[in-house]
Design a protein around this motif. Structure first.
Motif, short mmCIF file in Angstrom:
data_model
loop_
_atom_site.label_atom_id
_atom_site.label_comp_id
_atom_site.label_asym_id
_atom_site.label_seq_id
_atom_site.Cartn_x
_atom_site.Cartn_y
_atom_site.Cartn_z
N GLY A 85 -22.44 -7.17 4.20
CA GLY A 85 -21.93 -7.38 3.02
C GLY A 85 -22.36 -9.06 2.56
N LEU A 86 -22.55 -9.34 1.31
CA LEU A 86 -22.81 -10.71 0.91
C LEU A 86 -24.05 -11.19 1.35
N SER A 87 -24.79 -10.51 1.59
CA SER A 87 -26.46 -10.66 2.36
C SER A 87 -27.13 -11.45 1.10
N LEU A 93 -17.75 -14.16 10.12
CA LEU A 93 -17.99 -13.31 9.24
C LEU A 93 -18.88 -12.34 9.58
N PHE A 95 -20.29 -9.26 7.62
CA PHE A 95 -20.60 -9.87 6.40
C PHE A 95 -21.92 -10.78 6.83
N ASP A 96 -22.96 -10.90 6.07
CA ASP A 96 -24.03 -11.81 6.42
C ASP A 96 -23.98 -12.89 5.48
N CYS A 97 -23.33 -14.14 5.89
CA CYS A 97 -23.14 -15.40 5.15
C CYS A 97 -23.54 -16.39 6.05
N LEU A 155 -23.91 -17.06 0.17
CA LEU A 155 -23.07 -15.95 -0.05
C LEU A 155 -24.16 -15.21 -0.94
N THR A 212 -24.12 -6.26 -3.13
CA THR A 212 -22.70 -5.97 -2.70
C THR A 212 -21.95 -5.52 -4.24
N CYS A 235 -14.32 -8.94 -0.18
CA CYS A 235 -15.37 -9.82 0.48
C CYS A 235 -14.82 -11.33 0.31
#
Length: 498
Positions: free
Chosen positions: A133-135, A446, A451-453, A470, A475, A483
């Motif tokens: 998520g959020l990559s 994360l 989540f990839d932040c 972000l 997403t 998220c």
């Protein structure tokens, strides 16, 4: 399950409350030592974070952050509804089972080149992941026009075009270069001949070609700081010297570039991303763009314009590329189809001034920096039939909705402590703290939650700046509220332990 030793686990925790080491780091270190030395046996259930916090007279978030790090580094696992347990397989087990190191090379011989050694020490970030998520930088892959591409591909292969299965020398490549030239003229106000367009596999290949054609070992390249690390590594491996230039909310400032009066070595090339720069997220106003061109013209420098976000703009008037306003032919332009369509296509392009066409095409040939002919043909047909323009119009509305939902949610949850940007283009936003904040700890927590932040500080060459990057492109809209909550919880824990 009770602890498997005869005294409470918090007896192991001796906190030095006057120490400069954050309390969550001290808790993590005590647990790590106890686990690795066997004092806390494998499979042991750790006390609930609330219980341990009460016993240690701490905020619960401090304990949660210590547990998060223990989990992220593989010392404990969490079982929903059951608790937190020491893992039965520890990170040290993998180290002991690792293959033995290869034998050292004979005296006087080096196993790797100096360039390769520098590359391994560069600490490049991992590739972006479409499964997390959020990559940042990943477009909406679920919205890719699969049906249209399938029809075009079927038609293409039925044509049995022999030229598309050969080396593609000369005319067969003209399809995509003509379409790109026409598209840039209409959509970006950039006039060029198809011969000036060089189709390649990535913008990193563009950087490699620029280095081969325009730079010599020891030359200086000015780059944005924070900046795109893989791009910087490409230049460093070419033997040039990197000169980081700190950027601000208006991007790179030409006034910060060296001049003859400074007495130092002038940069021969400036690498810049004028629109929603990655990772900082700033865009250059017209005055700074013109100042950069004036610097290049005055000092005989080159500018590599990495324009990867301009197609994805949903608000405001897009400024023309630097290439379009350059009267002295000092700008090389590069972009790709990574964000407009999909990164898996591996299609990018350069636009070079007429006087550089021969040198760049020869370098492309020598280093074989080409993109597959069939893929070029498919994208050329996709553009010629008007599908790219229609796809971008649809995607701009989707990205606008996702960016606003993410920004509004973050503003409500952490807006009192973080600067939340309302971006108007691109696929990412970078939130920056107004308070003390450990962005690496937050990014690590994360990542373990899916989540990839990335931490902004990881992209800095000079003094580290804190923040989280972000992405919202890939997403789904309905998942963004969850998220936001995950990001807010990670930030709360990081701020509590900072």
């Amino acid at each position: 399950m009770a602890n498997q030793f005869n005294y409470p686990v918090w007896n192991l925790i001796r906190l030095e409350r006057d120490s400069e080491i954050p309390l969550y780091e001290q808790i993590f270190a005590r647990f790590q030592t106890g686990i690795t030395e066997g004092v806390i046996p494998r499979g042991t259930r750790l006390p609930p974070s609330r219980t341990l916090a009460k016993e240690l007279a701490l905020a619960r978030n401090t304990v949660v952050q210590a547990y998060d790090r223990l989990e992220a580094e593989g010392y404990v696992r969490r079982a929903h509804g059951s608790g937190t347990f020491v893992d039965r397989v520890l990170p040290e087990d993998h180290q002991t089972r690792a293959r033995p190191a290869p034998p050292a090379p004979p005296p006087g011989k080096t196993a790797l080149s100096e360039r390769a050694t520098r590359l391994l020490a560069f600490h490049l970030p991992p590739e972006r992941s479409e499964t997390l998520g959020l990559s940042p930088g990943v477009p909406a892959l679920d919205e890719f026009p699969y049906d249209i591409f399938s029809r075009i591909a079927a038609r293409h292969w039925r044509s049995r075009a022999i030229s598309q299965t050969g080396y593609g020398v000369g005319h067969p490549r003209a399809g995509l270069t003509h379409q790109i030239a026409a598209y840039l003229a209409e959509a970006r106000g950039l006039a060029c001949a198809p011969e000036q367009v060089i189709v390649i596999g990535s913008t990193l290949q563009a950087a490699a070609l620029v280095a081969h054609v325009l730079l010599d070992a020891g030359d200086v390249v000015a780059v944005e700081d924070p900046g795109h690390l893989t791009e910087l590594a490409t230049f460093e491996l070419s033997g040039v010297r990197i000169h980081p230039v700190p950027i601000d909310e208006m991007g790179l400032d030409a006034a910060a570039l060296p001049t003859q009066a400074d007495g130092g070595t002038l940069p021969k090339l400036v690498v810049v991303s004028p629109v929603e720069q990655f990772p900082y997220g700033s865009s250059m106003p017209s005055a700074r763009r013109q100042a950069l061109l004036a610097w290049a013209q005055a000092h005989g420098g080159w500018v590599l314009e990495d324009d990867f976000n301009s197609e994805i703009r949903w608000l405001g008037q897009a400024q023309p590329p630097l290439f379009a306003t350059d009267t002295q032919e000092r700008v090389i332009y590069t972009s790709s189809f990574n964000r407009a369509l999909a990164p898996g296509l591996r299609l990018a392009y350069l636009v070079v001034p007429p006087g550089l066409v021969e040198a760049f095409t020869q370098a492309q040939r020598v280093f074989s920096l080409y993109a597959p002919q069939p893929d070029q043909a498919l994208v050329a047909a996709f553009m010629a039939e008007g599908h790219l323009a229609a796809h971008l119009r649809r995607m701009r509305a989707i990205y606008r909705e996702r960016s606003l939902l993410l920004a509004d949610g973050l503003q409500q949850r952490i807006g009192d402590r973080f600067v939340i940007p309302y971006v108007t283009a691109g696929l990412h936003m970078t939130v920056r703290p107004r308070i003390s904040f450990d962005d690496v700890a937050a990014a690590t927590a994360l990542l373990h939650r899916g989540f990839d932040c990335p931490a902004l500080s990881r992209y800095c060459r000079g003094p580290a700046r804190q923040g989280l990057i972000l992405g919202f492109g890939n997403t789904l809209t309905e998942k963004l509220p969850a998220c936001v909550e995950a990001v807010a919880e990670a930030i709360d824990a990081a701020c509590d332990g900072a």
